[in-house]
Design an enzyme around this catalytic site. Structure first.
Site, PDB file in Angstrom:
ATOM      1  N   GLU A  57      11.483   1.780  -1.941  1.00  0.00           N
ATOM      2  CA  GLU A  57      10.520   0.675  -1.942  1.00  0.00           C
ATOM      3  C   GLU A  57      10.782  -0.399  -2.995  1.00  0.00           C
ATOM      4  O   GLU A  57       9.936  -1.250  -3.229  1.00  0.00           O
ATOM      5  CB  GLU A  57       9.096   1.199  -2.099  1.00  0.00           C
ATOM      6  CG  GLU A  57       8.372   1.425  -0.798  1.00  0.00           C
ATOM      7  CD  GLU A  57       8.940   2.558   0.043  1.00  0.00           C
ATOM      8  OE1 GLU A  57       8.761   2.490   1.257  1.00  0.00           O
ATOM      9  OE2 GLU A  57       9.574   3.499  -0.475  1.00  0.00           O
ATOM     10  N   TYR A  87      11.274   0.103  -6.314  1.00  0.00           N
ATOM     11  CA  TYR A  87      10.838   0.442  -7.664  1.00  0.00           C
ATOM     12  C   TYR A  87      12.049   0.723  -8.556  1.00  0.00           C
ATOM     13  O   TYR A  87      13.197   0.564  -8.137  1.00  0.00           O
ATOM     14  CB  TYR A  87       9.867   1.631  -7.612  1.00  0.00           C
ATOM     15  CG  TYR A  87       8.546   1.296  -6.952  1.00  0.00           C
ATOM     16  CD1 TYR A  87       7.676   0.378  -7.536  1.00  0.00           C
ATOM     17  CD2 TYR A  87       8.172   1.876  -5.744  1.00  0.00           C
ATOM     18  CE1 TYR A  87       6.466   0.056  -6.929  1.00  0.00           C
ATOM     19  CE2 TYR A  87       6.974   1.558  -5.133  1.00  0.00           C
ATOM     20  CZ  TYR A  87       6.123   0.643  -5.727  1.00  0.00           C
ATOM     21  OH  TYR A  87       4.929   0.315  -5.120  1.00  0.00           O
ATOM     22  N   GLN A 129      -5.665  -3.410   6.965  1.00  0.00           N
ATOM     23  CA  GLN A 129      -6.765  -4.253   6.502  1.00  0.00           C
ATOM     24  C   GLN A 129      -7.606  -3.586   5.421  1.00  0.00           C
ATOM     25  O   GLN A 129      -7.981  -4.222   4.432  1.00  0.00           O
ATOM     26  CB  GLN A 129      -7.653  -4.635   7.692  1.00  0.00           C
ATOM     27  CG  GLN A 129      -8.755  -5.631   7.346  1.00  0.00           C
ATOM     28  CD  GLN A 129      -9.544  -6.070   8.570  1.00  0.00           C
ATOM     29  OE1 GLN A 129      -9.051  -6.016   9.699  1.00  0.00           O
ATOM     30  NE2 GLN A 129     -10.780  -6.494   8.375  1.00  0.00           N
TER      31      GLN A 129
END
Length: 687
Positions: free
Chosen positions: A175, A177, A350
């Site tokens: 991701e 990192y 959301q």
């Protein structure tokens, strides 16, 4: 106009998904992994009880293995100044979490994550000095000694995690990192032993793995989340990723969990428009290289899809993080042959990831109790206290209100004026890339039937019809807002509802009035390729420029191909702000990228004047102009449909019924299904 979902040709049963697996250090009861996902309960040690309740419910729901959200090994690696850290004080608090999971016969790993240049604070440190697109803070370059100390901090944190009762630890190496930053040439330009070449760039992740293996002992599990496709220029090649994977297993890593894409990547990896199991072939390639179990991830939200991934040998386990937010009892339902009653995750982000990136606690659009297990409680009622409840309107708020009330033990009747349930969500399912929204409606349909809810379609109850109920929940939703647009012939003017319902068709040149969420959806509806790339992995990858990660295309990205425009589309808004500015944090950029790629003409600060034989007359930037279009689609917002509430209140006799207004009927501004569903469940919790 109907929406059909492509279903994989998976076995009729879920044999592979539900079978146990010996992980070497211990056995898991099935192949379902609740992958790491930060929910906002990790940052404060005082929230340990809430985090225990959240994870404990998933363990009781039968998940095989849980991985926590990321905890930093030190202050430098925290995501935020007050972010989660696996320090001694925090780990002492976590004994309640591991006890809760183990009492439910679950297994749990603590993930250790160093943010690197993604850290949102001035202590940020990375492989090289510089600033990421995700943080305003410039990261300093870790010194050679600093890199050594980081290795030691990972090991110390891992040791504390095992002391707190965790069954093992996971290293976040994906991701984008810190460890991923050391692996990529784009972010590692060092000339010391922690850089220079591909072998040097692998040195820090491998050192961390070796140190953590020694720290946790022989009985604990060591997992590594490995980036199989960085999706950023200057990322890793597949050969480099393969060498890393082999090196990790040689240093004692027990399982490799696949990660796809950096957070700053300009290719979506988990939103609804990404095809199901789009990256499973990358996990399959990894599985051929190593002799340890591998976990597939990214858009594996459907049990049938998960079973297919396992049955075809693409992975040993599957990560279903957001699906377990939506339904903590998903594994148990599958084991009890109740797959049709699983709450469907629609990958909307959301209420989960969007909230996390706003610094708020995560939940779930279709399950507002997620992350709030100790606060939003639906207690069963004893039969003699059961109330007769009428729910009017079968949009998302009404559906969830009816279901929650029935599951508490109330007697529920659901009324819907049309012939189908779903409301605005049913319209959203017609948008290319949102086809899976229809799956949520199928899930609601099956769960309502199982809960014994009486459903009356094509029925508009009158106030007198509702007088026999104890409670009336008005969830009648919204209607499109009409605008004053003088017309003297010319383009046809239609509502977005008529367009999406198939009652009206758009021509080749279209103007869309209103650029909120619905306006953007309509623009994509009119301009997206047909068939939708979301329904075909190869077509979707070509659409986004995803290619094999080699020396020519490091990170696995290429320039997006030019595609033939479907229509000439103009998207207009009154506001001067950027179009799409109000869309979700993790999904809005995807929609804006699609609008640019489709060649949508975007207009801001517009005043609408009239339509005539010339087209749509507008004022833009103080100048009058005419858009020569043949169709105008009105997406100018919504108004609440709430008259029934007042009518029932006026007509009621005695003490009944009580009237509750929820969802769009209560507040129409900026359609918000997450708010509507949460409000509905809160009302039902108080009945």
């Amino acid at each position: 106009m109907s929406v059909s979902l492509p279903h994989p040709t998976a076995p009729r049963d879920l044999t592979h998904l539900l079978s146990p697996l010996d992980m070497g250090r211990f056995e898991v009861r099935n192949r379902i992994v609740m992958g790491s996902m930060h929910v906002g309960l990790e940052d404060r040690p005082a929230d340990a009880k809430k985090l225990a309740a959240y994870l404990g419910e998933r363990a009781r729901g039968g998940v095989g293995l849980i991985v926590t959200g990321g905890f930093s090994p030190d202050r430098t690696g925290r995501l935020t100044p007050g972010g989660a850290q696996a320090d001694a004080r925090t780990m002492r608090r976590h004994e309640i979490i591991t006890r809760e999971v183990h009492e439910a016969d679950g297994r749990i790993l603590l993930q250790l994550l160093h943010a690197g240049r993604y850290a949102f604070h001035p202590l940020a440190a990375s492989s090289a000095a510089g600033k990421s697109p995700l943080s305003p803070f410039r990261a300093r370059r870790l010194t050679r000694r600093g890199a050594h100390r980081t290795v030691e901090h990972f090991a110390e944190a891992a040791r504390r995690a095992i002391g707190a009762g965790y069954d093992g630890v996971e290293i976040m190496g994906s991701e984008g990192y810190l460890l991923n930053q050391f692996l990529a040439p784009a972010t590692n330009r060092r000339r010391d032993r922690w850089g220079r070449d591909a072998e040097g760039r692998r040195a820090l992740p491998l050192a961390v793995a070796a140190a953590m293996r020694e720290a946790i002992g022989e009985d604990a599990l060591l997992s590594y989340r490995i980036s199989l496709l960085d999706l950023v220029p200057g990322g890793q090649t597949w050969e480099e990723t393969a060498a890393l994977a082999r090196g990790l297993t040689e240093r004692g890593v027990d399982v490799l969990s696949s990660g796809i894409g950096w957070h700053e990547a300009r290719v979506p990896t988990i939103v609804t428009s990404v095809p199901r199991a789009a990256f499973a072939e990358n996990t399959a390639a990894l599985r051929e290289l190593v002799d340890v179990p591998v976990i597939a991830s990214n858009r594996i939200h459907d049990p049938a899809v998960a079973e297919q991934v396992l049955a075809t040998g693409q992975a040993d386990l599957v990560s279903m993080a957001r699906p377990l937010l939506a339904d903590p009892h998903l594994p148990r339902k599958l084991a009890e042959s109740r797959a049709a009653q699983v709450v469907a995750c629609i990958s909307c982000n959301q209420a989960c990831l969007d909230k996390v990136f706003e610094g708020k606690r995560a939940s779930c659009l279709v399950n507002p109790r997620a992350g709030h297990e100790t606060e939003l409680v639906l207690r069963p009622v004893i039969p003699r206290r059961a109330r007769k409840v009428a729910v009017v309107g079968a949009g998302p708020a009404g559906l969830e209100a009816a279901l929650a009330a029935a599951e508490r033990g109330h007697i529920v009747t659901l009324f819907e004026a049309t012939s189908e349930i779903g409301g605005q969500l049913r319209l959203a399912a017609r948008i290319p890339g949102k086809e899976d929204y229809a799956q949520a409606l199928t899930s609601w349909r099956m769960r309502l039937a199982a809960a014994g809810v009486g459903i009356r379609l094509e029925t508009r109850p009158t106030p007198s019809d509702l007088q026999g109920f104890h409670d009336v929940i008005v969830a009648t939703g919204v209607a499109p807002r009409e605008i004053d647009l003088p017309s003297d012939g010319g383009p046809q003017v239609i509502s977005y509802v008529d367009l999406l319902e198939g009652r009206a068709e758009a021509g080749d040149r279209v103007a869309i009035i209103g650029a909120g969420g619905i306006g953007v959806d309509v623009a994509e509806f009119l301009s997206a390729p047909r068939p939708s790339p979301s329904l075909d992995v190869a077509a979707w990858k070509s659409h986004w420029g995803v290619v094999a990660a080699d020396e020519e295309h490091r990170g696995g990205v290429a320039t997006r191909p030019v595609e033939e425009a479907q229509r000439e589309v103009h998207l207009l808004q009154r506001k001067e702000t950027r179009i799409g500015a109000g869309l979700g944090r993790t999904t809005g950029w995807v929609h804006r990228a699609e609008l640019r790629h489709a060649g949508i003409h975007q207009h801001r600060g517009v005043t609408y004047r009239r339509v005539d034989d010339q087209g749509l007359h507008i004022t833009e930037d103080g100048e009058e102009r005419v858009l020569e279009v043949d169709t105008v689609v009105v997406c100018a917002g919504q108004v609440s449909v709430d008259a029934l509430a007042a009518e029932v209140t006026a007509a009621r006799k005695g003490r009944a019924p009580r009237v509750h207004v929820v969802g769009g009927a209560d507040l129409a501004a900026e359609l918000d299904a997450e708010r509507a569903i949460r409000q509905a469940v809160e009302v039902v919790a108080g009945l």
